[in-house]
Each structure stands twice: as structure tokens, then as C-alpha cells.
Design an enzyme around this catalytic site. Sequence first.
Site, mmCIF file in Angstrom:
data_model
loop_
_atom_site.group_PDB
_atom_site.id
_atom_site.type_symbol
_atom_site.label_atom_id
_atom_site.label_comp_id
_atom_site.label_asym_id
_atom_site.label_seq_id
_atom_site.Cartn_x
_atom_site.Cartn_y
_atom_site.Cartn_z
ATOM 1 N N LYS A 121 0.864 -1.188 0.000
ATOM 2 C CA LYS A 121 0.000 0.000 0.000
ATOM 3 C C LYS A 121 0.900 1.237 0.000
ATOM 4 O O LYS A 121 1.450 1.624 1.031
ATOM 5 C CB LYS A 121 -0.920 0.008 1.222
ATOM 6 N N ARG A 142 -8.156 11.991 -6.520
ATOM 7 C CA ARG A 142 -9.365 11.361 -5.987
ATOM 8 C C ARG A 142 -10.364 12.391 -5.494
ATOM 9 O O ARG A 142 -11.568 12.231 -5.663
ATOM 10 C CB ARG A 142 -9.012 10.405 -4.838
ATOM 11 N N CYS A 413 -8.977 35.672 25.403
ATOM 12 C CA CYS A 413 -9.882 36.773 25.760
ATOM 13 C C CYS A 413 -10.244 36.806 27.237
ATOM 14 O O CYS A 413 -10.894 37.751 27.691
ATOM 15 C CB CYS A 413 -11.154 36.722 24.910
#
Length: 684
Positions: A121, A142, A413
Amino acid sequence: MALSEAEAANRLLRLAKEIARHNRLYHDQDAPEISDADYDALVRENAALEAEFPHLVRADSPSRMVGAPTSSALTKVPHAKPMLSLDNAFSGEEVEEFVARIRRFLALGDAEPVCLTAEPKIDGLSCSLRYEDGVLVRAATRGDGTVGEDVTANVRTITDIPERLTGAAPAVFEVRGEVYMAKSDFAALNAAQEAAEQKLFANPRNAAAGSLRQKDASVTAARPLRFLAHGWGEVSELPADTQMGVMRAIGDWGLPLSDLLIRADGAGAALAHYGHIESKRADLPFDIDGVVYKVDRLDWQARLGFVAKAPRWAIAHKFPAERAQTTLEAIDIQVGRTGKLTPVGRLTPVGVGGVIVSNVTLHNRDEIARLGVHPGDRVVIQRAGDVIPQVVDNLSRDEAREPWAFPDHCPDCGSEAVAEEGEVDVRCTGGLICPAQRFERLRHFVSRPALDIEGLGEKSIAEFLGYGWLERPGDIFRLKRHRDELVGREGWKDKSVDNLLAAIEAKRAPDAARLLFGLGIRHVGAVTARDLLKAFGTLPALRETAQAAHGGEAGALAQLTSIDGIGPAVVEALGDFFHEPHNVDLWEDLLSEVNPPAYVSNARQTEWSGKTIVFTGKLETMSRDEAKAQAESLGAKAAGSVSAQTDLVVAGPGAGSKLKKATELGIRVVDEAEWATIIAATGV
């Protein structure tokens, strides 16, 4: 501990969102954040929950998705046949079960051999090459599996890929494979990048993906890309009746195949070849992350078909993760678009499998507690695939120290940071008053999956925020008031300013689903936004129903939850959004500037899309799994029981109570032969 149905629904929702984000990072941006093993664990958890709670499977489930939507400047091209992904196996036992499932599905006897092909693979970028009369006419990535990017000009620069096939090739043949970069070429490329004081590539896969997806083909031509074929897409005819036979023909036509591609007589031989490939892994010229097995007989492949996003006749057997030790130097907190506080570990740089890594996501507060990590700890990291790794062990766990304190206020913040009930993520409550969220929310709003305003990128948003011109999305459409102030500032001339303002004006009638997605409402991703607009048509209609449901109106709640894929979390998020006065002000302010038309879906439909089919009795020409797969291929749902919502019953010999109930309800009933006629007539 077993999850309740409500807990499972919420977890599936979070998994869908998280996996979709990692798909975009990996497939579209070539910038993955987590390891392959970590990603695979999320996918496996999702699959396990869907198996336990099949009625909770979402419309945006990762099991139905492939890759990520294309978003580059390259031309989009649809695939004649989808480019699907593969299911994964992580042990020999799972591979043996894969073969056993094939036997059960095809109703094979124990003596019937199941031959497989086995090949490495390749860790590269998937690409489809379309040849007509033997001549290369188009190449595409793809993308999301349905639509890819046209990279024909770039592919023509890859010497492995012939412009014309040798021999007698079919009239149409799409060869599919992987574009990759060899390890030695990658090292040479990065050395050249460093000498030129340019950005280094993280790994060969990212280098190959970035090189192939260039707008300028000359850049691709300068990069040492290679190609290996592993299959095919649309074809006018096949040159053989086996996987191995077709692959040999592809090789004979002049396309490169792996030298390690073999035909294995069963699971045992396939696993032996896996061991052989794993032993050679470090010495191979390219990166691989496993071995792919495919059923050799093509007639069996056709019968097995597909489930969701993957074929039943193929599987990827992944290699174990690689590991290394290093020091966790610091833990930083990043605030995301939705206010999520994500801890990021800063590591002493270490090499893992040929890649130097220095950062690792620690995911959330619970993960830090589980690992018991502090700055200064010695940790074990693992890497499965060429990505930033995960921490798998803390070697300093036994040292007596107070737990590291996860912040209870936003570092950007100062607003309170809390976790909702049942959730592990801690989020800043500041919303658009939080500088981190304001920037990220506006950046998300103009991004390609949302409003896609060309020319209004991160740099411009940050600049306009600094000038005080932007606070909320509606301000984008009032930027024209500042035209004269902007012209002449660094980087801005008359033409560039006018181009930006024209791009903004072009979005005065935006797609309603994109607009809704762009608002960044929790749990409302791109797919969910489309599903909501398909059902309600307009944004005002959606708001009215969401507010009514939040107020406890049963009819409105039922209308929302009847939409496939819309669960309690989405309904609650919509209600909470429209319940907050500052969100309503933001919404009304935005809709005073834009006028999105009623939503119209462009999805391809068949007469069976969305309908419910029940199979009962003995099926004589196919297995029950095969029958259900056929129903799903029509866009229908295969249910296990007959109800008033059932549209069709397929009854074989021995059908009992289900057939009786269908008759009582007046539901159409067909036999197996008539069902075969329906399948043939659809052409799906």
C-alpha cells in the site's frame, strides 16, 4: 462501560465532525494533525457504534464519506466511477475474518479456494488516468471520491506515465494508482529547498501531493514524481477475468506495477507475503503503510459489491505504528473557530521513521489526565504514516507531582472556558468577542466550503480586523464603504480593491446551505446544512422551526428530527443559537445584506431513493447481505421489519408474518425474479 442511546448519538455526531476535519486536513490541505493509527481508531470507534446502534447512522457518517471535498484552484472533474477508499485490518485474525466474510456472503463451500492479490500500500496521492483509444486524455486526483481535480498537464510531466499505451488497449480504460516520491528523491528535494532557503516538506507523501497539485505544470516537472498502478475505474472492456490478469495487462501496456504484487492462494499465503513485505519495508525505495488484498475473481468482486465507501472485496492490512522517545517541553493551548481549547505538546525534536517531529496534539483535558503529562516529562510517541505523532506513554508518570492544570479561562480573551455536559472538549464562551474565534469564524465564513469569497483570505481578514472594519459576517458586505481608505495602503491598488469588492458583491445571493455552514453553528457541518436546507428550502423557515422546537413545540421538534441524520444535538445547537440575542442580531444583520435563494438539491435521484425495502423468506439466488447491498445501491434503505413506512417487500419462499403484515397494509410485494428485474431496470 456501555453507552446509552443518547450518549451514542452524541458520540457519533462528534466523531463525524472530527473525522471530517481530519479528512480535509489530510486529503485537501496535505497537512494532517494526527497519526494514521489515531485516525484509524476514530474510524473503528465510529464503525463499532454504528454496528451497535444501526438506527443512529448519520447522513454525514464517516462510513459514507470518501476523502474530502476538493477546494484548490484546479479545475474540478467528476469521476465516471467513484474512487473509493478501503476498510482496514490491523491483525492476521482480521484478515482471516475478511476472507470468512467473503465466504459467507457468496455462500461458498469450505473447499472452495478464495484467491487474493496482495501488494504494498503505497503512501502517495491517488490518481486516475483516463486513456481513450490508448491515448492519455485526462488525469484526476481522488478528491472526495466523486469529484476530483484535473491534473492532466502535471501528470504528463511524470516519466513513469506513458502518453500512449503499447499494444491493443480497450477504447476506454481508466488506470488508477498512486503518485509518489521516492525516499532518495525526497531527501534530494529537501536538500535543494534548504539550500534555496525555502520551506522544507514534512515527508514524501506531502511532497508528492503538493507537487502534483500545482497550478503551474513546470513546477511539477521539476519535481521527481513517480507512479505505480494498482487498479482501474471506468473501462469499455476488460482484458481478463481476474484482478491479476488485468493488472498484468496494465503492465504490458507500459504502466509500472509493484514488483511485490502477487496472487495468493488464500489468507495464509497472503499473510505470509505481508510478513515478507514488512521485512523489506525499511529497504524499499518508497514509503508504504501496509499491504492491500483483493479478491482475484472479478465475477466475485461484482457480486460482493460495495458497502458505504469501500468495496467488500478488498482490504488494507496496516503495519504497526513506529515509536520513539523524547521530552515534552511545553503544553500550549490553541483556541479554535468554535472556541475549543486544544492542548498542543511541544516536543524536543526527534526522528520517527525518517521524519523529524516537534509537535503533537494532546486532544483534550481528559487525554492529558489519562496520560498524566507535565512539561518536562519523558514520553513515548508513535507514528503510523508520515504525520505528527501521538503520545502513547508517559515514562515520568511515577514522579510525584501535582496534575497539570487545564485552564478554566480562555488564554486569548479571558472568558470562562467550560465543557458541556457529556462532552470532553472545553470551549471558550466568548464567541465573537474572542479574538481567536472572531478571526477563525470570519475565515471559516469566507472559506471555499462556505461562501468562497475569492481574494478575502487570512491576511486580509486580519488586516481588516485590525482596522476595526470587521466584527461579524455582515460587515464583509459593508467593506465597500472603506474603499477609498483601503486604496493606497500597502498591497492594495485600485484594481485589487475593486476585484475584492466585486468578489464580495458576487456573493449577495449565496447558496443557503453554504451560508448556514459558514455561520459555524455547533454540530452543523456542510452535510448537515445541506440536509436542513433540503428539508426547509429557506433560512427563515429553518429559523422559525428551530425556535419553535427550542420553545417546546412538539410538531416543530418532530419536523426536525424526522430529517435523516438530524439528531438531538443538532436540534439543541440550532435552538441555542437562535435563542441568544447576539446571534439573532448577527443573523438579521447578515440577511439584511444578502438574499440567498431557496435551496435546490442537485443530487442524482432514482425512483427508489429514500424508500424502504424489506426482504423476507428464503432468498434462492443471492444471500441476504447481497440483497441488502443491492437495495442500498438504488439509494433505498433495507429495513428488518415491515411498517407503514415500508415501500416494498421482496418475499421468498417461506415468508411468514412480514408478508402477512405487508398484505394487510397494502404494501407492494414482489418475488425474487421481479426484484432482479427492478435492479436491471435502474441501471445503477
